[in-house]
Design a protein around this motif. Structure first.
Motif, PDB file in Angstrom:
ATOM      1  N   SER A 127       0.832  -1.209   0.000  1.00 57.44           N
ATOM      2  CA  SER A 127       0.000   0.000   0.000  1.00 57.44           C
ATOM      3  C   SER A 127       0.862   1.252   0.000  1.00 57.44           C
ATOM      4  O   SER A 127       2.034   1.219   0.379  1.00 57.44           O
ATOM      5  N   PHE A 128       0.250   2.321  -0.439  1.00 54.02           N
ATOM      6  CA  PHE A 128       0.901   3.623  -0.331  1.00 54.02           C
ATOM      7  C   PHE A 128       0.910   4.045   1.143  1.00 54.02           C
ATOM      8  O   PHE A 128       0.130   3.531   1.941  1.00 54.02           O
ATOM      9  N   PRO A 129       1.768   5.006   1.490  1.00 52.70           N
ATOM     10  CA  PRO A 129       1.863   5.429   2.897  1.00 52.70           C
ATOM     11  C   PRO A 129       0.716   6.343   3.306  1.00 52.70           C
ATOM     12  O   PRO A 129      -0.234   6.519   2.560  1.00 52.70           O
ATOM     13  N   MET A 130       0.850   6.899   4.458  1.00 52.66           N
ATOM     14  CA  MET A 130      -0.009   7.918   5.073  1.00 52.66           C
ATOM     15  C   MET A 130      -1.094   7.321   5.940  1.00 52.66           C
ATOM     16  O   MET A 130      -0.849   7.067   7.096  1.00 52.66           O
ATOM     17  N   ASN A 131      -2.291   7.074   5.406  1.00 51.62           N
ATOM     18  CA  ASN A 131      -3.408   6.700   6.275  1.00 51.62           C
ATOM     19  C   ASN A 131      -4.003   5.334   5.924  1.00 51.62           C
ATOM     20  O   ASN A 131      -5.196   5.121   6.038  1.00 51.62           O
ATOM     21  N   PHE A 132      -3.152   4.437   5.513  1.00 49.44           N
ATOM     22  CA  PHE A 132      -3.639   3.115   5.133  1.00 49.44           C
ATOM     23  C   PHE A 132      -3.930   2.289   6.390  1.00 49.44           C
ATOM     24  O   PHE A 132      -3.053   2.112   7.240  1.00 49.44           O
ATOM     25  N   PRO A 133      -5.156   1.745   6.536  1.00 47.97           N
ATOM     26  CA  PRO A 133      -5.455   0.940   7.717  1.00 47.97           C
ATOM     27  C   PRO A 133      -4.998  -0.504   7.518  1.00 47.97           C
ATOM     28  O   PRO A 133      -5.738  -1.357   7.009  1.00 47.97           O
ATOM     29  N   GLY A 134      -3.760  -0.769   7.914  1.00 52.20           N
ATOM     30  CA  GLY A 134      -3.204  -2.122   7.765  1.00 52.20           C
ATOM     31  C   GLY A 134      -4.040  -3.160   8.490  1.00 52.20           C
ATOM     32  O   GLY A 134      -4.055  -4.339   8.120  1.00 52.20           O
ATOM     33  N   GLU A 135      -4.779  -2.714   9.530  1.00 55.63           N
ATOM     34  CA  GLU A 135      -5.606  -3.641  10.306  1.00 55.63           C
ATOM     35  C   GLU A 135      -6.594  -4.407   9.411  1.00 55.63           C
ATOM     36  O   GLU A 135      -6.855  -5.596   9.630  1.00 55.63           O
ATOM     37  N   LEU A 136      -7.154  -3.702   8.425  1.00 59.06           N
ATOM     38  CA  LEU A 136      -8.147  -4.333   7.537  1.00 59.06           C
ATOM     39  C   LEU A 136      -7.535  -5.479   6.746  1.00 59.06           C
ATOM     40  O   LEU A 136      -8.094  -6.575   6.674  1.00 59.06           O
ATOM     41  N   ALA A 137      -6.367  -5.213   6.142  1.00 59.44           N
ATOM     42  CA  ALA A 137      -5.719  -6.251   5.339  1.00 59.44           C
ATOM     43  C   ALA A 137      -5.228  -7.390   6.231  1.00 59.44           C
ATOM     44  O   ALA A 137      -5.256  -8.565   5.842  1.00 59.44           O
ATOM     45  N   HIS A 138      -4.797  -7.048   7.448  1.00 56.92           N
ATOM     46  CA  HIS A 138      -4.343  -8.077   8.386  1.00 56.92           C
ATOM     47  C   HIS A 138      -5.512  -8.976   8.783  1.00 56.92           C
ATOM     48  O   HIS A 138      -5.385 -10.211   8.836  1.00 56.92           O
ATOM     49  N   ALA A 139      -6.668  -8.350   9.018  1.00 53.59           N
ATOM     50  CA  ALA A 139      -7.849  -9.129   9.391  1.00 53.59           C
ATOM     51  C   ALA A 139      -8.311 -10.021   8.238  1.00 53.59           C
ATOM     52  O   ALA A 139      -8.969 -11.039   8.451  1.00 53.59           O
ATOM     53  N   ALA A 140      -7.929  -9.627   7.017  1.00 53.75           N
ATOM     54  CA  ALA A 140      -8.284 -10.444   5.848  1.00 53.75           C
ATOM     55  C   ALA A 140      -7.244 -11.558   5.623  1.00 53.75           C
ATOM     56  O   ALA A 140      -7.194 -12.177   4.558  1.00 53.75           O
ATOM     57  N   ASP A 141      -6.393 -11.770   6.625  1.00 54.56           N
ATOM     58  CA  ASP A 141      -5.390 -12.839   6.614  1.00 54.56           C
ATOM     59  C   ASP A 141      -4.350 -12.693   5.498  1.00 54.56           C
ATOM     60  O   ASP A 141      -3.922 -13.669   4.887  1.00 54.56           O
TER      61      ASP A 141
END
Lengths: 322, 384
Positions: B35-49
């Motif tokens: 993902s590009f930087p700044m305000n990307f919610p990594g939590e969402l992609a992490h929750a998607a395994d």
């Protein structure tokens, strides 16, 4: 107690050395061309200065280095950047100076100094050698003329030409093209110096235009560079008698501060004032007035405010007018 | 692992993020989302395994990317496009783009053109931060992002999984903030480049793996370091890419201790937590809004927040003597905001030095002279 301190400016093209006594008087100084890598030039400058003073390195209470090679000297107890040292040296040479233009071999810098003589802001060339001694060296070669006679030749320029490029290599191409088109060397060299002045004015713009302005560094010995910068600034430049040693002098003065503090040396107010007046009278001149034993006011400025008193009132008048 | 081993591991990942991603993918068989930087919610992609990783500027010279993006784009965007054009992003299964500035938008288009087989997920975030509808619009954006992710993985992302990811990410951020506190208080001597390795690797590594190492690292600082006479400085700027390690090392070699920063590869990234209860998407929207009050960003518009006031406050708290501004060349949001910072700092009499950084590298000797002079100015002013 040792009675002297040394300042060394290990520059890119020359090495400068100054020895001061405890009152801050210059006992000896020297400028030597370098072997930049071998360090032979700096050794020669140190040896020459010690010989002139009849002293040895062991006689120095403090040795401070500056310049790009400042960290490479075993002799130095401490080092400061050339910006701090040039500011200190220039203000010592021209008390009350508020702006220092230093154009050396490979860098050019403009330093604004506050009312306490401390560096307030600075700007330096950070991309290329445009507007430095190296720029002049390259272009002197292109027009096949000695570096020493470059300035006098440029002062004979009649026609205004323009060198657009700020890159020394591209500017050399422009110079060769202009010569091939049949323009006179004098006019081409005038354009080269105008380009340096424009570059310098750009640096001045970044820190703020304020006077009195002192010019130091080897390029201050080039009369055309001084004239073009002065014209671009619209202000007179104050030229120390030995503009190249300003950095070494500043380094020595910083060392002196340190050493006086360490040895609890107290200079009398009378000695200090006499010394400062003498330094100013010895060193500070406007172009064409080298060595005249008093600060000469630019005639254009002198008319509306005729000189009334001593050095301080002149500087104050100058500053008010600027 | 001892402290130096942990930092070496973080540094290794930070220096070659795509190699880490390839190894992780080979080990787990799971998908990697850049993902590009700044305000990307990594939590969402992490929750998607999947493995979410912030794409990093490479140290390599721009070559084939020159044919795609003009040289007046910032170093980060040019490096992104160059990596895409030269096949470096092949390890990525999807890329998530945000529209934080026009240059990132241009880079997103160029990458989409080059990586035709890579799934591209694009999301927009409202930049006006204090309107009555900001929360709602942000929830909408993150909700759409969740929908797209679910479509990409072919499964639902449950609230429970998202809450678990939020808790893990919060824990990771809290541990890094602890390091910041220890550095500020002088109880841990953490060099600027080490802090960057910690934060940058956190943008890349599997969050659980990173958090385990981070816990060990925090616990390893037991002895207070000896006091030094260095000048205490705050580093500010660089919203997208990490400042080059040699630049940070050079700054600290000039008698400087970095005691705080607002760099993206620094405190900006870990400043704010996501609420751990309630609707998780609403929580992410709250996080997005709180981030800008936590560490203001010049790409966002918020009338009640001033970046320059934040910086002056942060420096007072850090007992910083001055600030070095690291401005990435052609970073328009930073360039246009900088005059405000300059004016405020000059007005407050707080010294600062502006350094413009470039992807292509910098003349370090000249820069060193400027930093040393700045340090001398700060010291002599304090002595005067």
């Amino acid at each position: 107690m040792k009675r002297h301190v040394m300042g060394i400016d290990f520059g890119s093209t020359t090495a400068k050395c100054v020895i001061l006594d405890m009152k801050g008087n210059i006992v000896a100084d020297s400028v030597a061309h370098m072997g930049a890598v071998s360090g032979e030039g700096v050794k020669a400058a140190i040896r020459d200065t010690l010989d002139k003073a009849g002293l040895e390195q062991a006689d120095m209470g403090r040795t401070v280095s500056t310049g790009y090679g400042r960290r490479m000297l075993d002799e130095a107890d401490k080092n400061y950047t050339e910006i701090t040292c040039h500011a200190r040296g220039a203000v010592a040479m021209v008390p009350g100076a508020r702006l220092v233009i230093d154009i050396g071999g490979q860098d050019s810098k403009v330093i604004s100094v506050d009312s306490n003589g401390l560096v307030a802001q600075f700007a330096m060339n950070d991309r290329c050698a445009a507007g430095t001694g190296k720029f002049l060296e390259v272009l002197a070669r292109a027009v096949e003329i000695d570096l020493e006679s470059l300035g006098d030749t440029a002062l004979e320029a009649k026609e205004k030409l323009k060198i657009s490029s700020m890159c020394a290599t591209f500017a050399e191409t422009e110079v060769i093209s202009l010569l091939a088109e049949g323009y006179a060397k004098t006019d081409v060299l005038g354009a080269v110096h105008a380009a340096i002045a424009a570059r310098t004015l750009g640096l001045v713009g970044r820190v703020g235009k304020n006077g009195p302005v002192v010019m130091t560094g080897g390029v201050a010995k080039n009369p055309a560079a001084v004239k073009y910068i002065q014209d671009a600034l619209g202000m007179p430049l104050h030229l120390p008698h030995k503009p190249q040693i300003a950095g070494a002098l500043g380094a020595a003065l910083l060392g002196l501060d340190d050493y006086r503090k360490q040895t609890a040396y107290v200079i009398s107010e009378e000695e200090d004032m006499a010394h400062e007046d003498q330094m100013a009278q010895d060193k500070a001149c406007i172009p064409g007035c080298r060595g005249t034993p008093e600060l000469v006011v630019d005639p254009a400025e002198a008319k509306p405010a005729p000189r009334k008193g001593g050095l301080k009132s002149i500087l104050s008048t100058l500053q008010d007018n600027l | 692992m001892d402290r130096s081993d942990i930092i070496a591991r973080f540094a290794e990942v930070a220096q070659d993020p795509l190699a880490y991603a390839a190894a992780w993918k080979a080990r787990t068989g799971k998908q990697v989302i850049g993902s590009f930087p700044m305000n990307f919610p990594g939590e969402l992609a992490h929750a998607a395994d999947t493995l979410p990783m912030i794409l990093q500027e490479s140290d390599e010279a721009i070559t084939v990317g020159h044919g795609v993006l003009f040289p007046f784009y910032c170093g980060y965007t040019r490096s992104m496009v160059d990596q895409a054009a030269s096949g470096k992003f092949d390890v990525l299964d999807a890329i998530m783009f945000g529209d934080h500035c026009v240059q990132l938008l241009g880079a997103a288009d160029a990458i989409r053109m080059k990586l035709t087989d890579t799934r591209v997920i694009f999301f927009q975030l409202i930049s006006s931060m204090c309107d009555p509808w900001t929360q709602g619009r942000s929830e909408e954006s993150f909700g759409k992002l969740r929908d797209e992710l679910e479509d990409f993985i072919g499964a639902k992302v449950s609230d429970a999984a998202l809450h678990a990811s939020i808790r893990l990410f919060n824990k990771n951020r809290a541990l890094i903030r602890k390091l910041y506190e220890m550095r500020k208080a002088g109880t841990a001597a953490i060099r600027a480049v080490e802090m960057q390795h910690v934060v940058k690797s956190s943008m890349i590594m599997d969050k659980a793996e990173h958090t385990d190492l981070l816990q060990e690292l925090v616990a390893s600082y037991t002895d207070a370091p000896a006091a030094d006479r260095n000048v205490r400085l705050h580093l500010s700027g660089h919203f997208c890419q990490a400042p080059k390690p040699e630049l940070l090392n050079m700054i600290e070699s000039c008698g400087v201790t970095v005691v705080g920063d607002d760099l993206y590869h620094g405190f900006r990234y870990i400043s704010t937590d996501v609420p751990e209860t309630g609707d998780p998407v609403a929580g992410l929207a709250r996080w997005y809004m709180d981030r800008n009050t936590g560490v203001p960003c010049p790409t966002r518009v918020q009338n009640n927040v001033d970046w320059e006031a934040y910086l002056l406050d942060a420096m007072r708290e850090e007992k910083a003597d001055g600030m070095i501004v690291l401005m990435a060349k052609f970073c328009e949001p930073h360039m246009y905001y900088y005059p405000e910072v300059k004016e405020a700092f000059e007005g407050a009499g707080v010294p600062h030095l502006l350094i413009e950084t470039e992807h292509e590298g910098m003349a370090m000797e000249g820069l060193k002279t400027r930093v040393e002079t700045f340090v001398e100015i700060v010291k002599r002013r304090e002595a005067a």
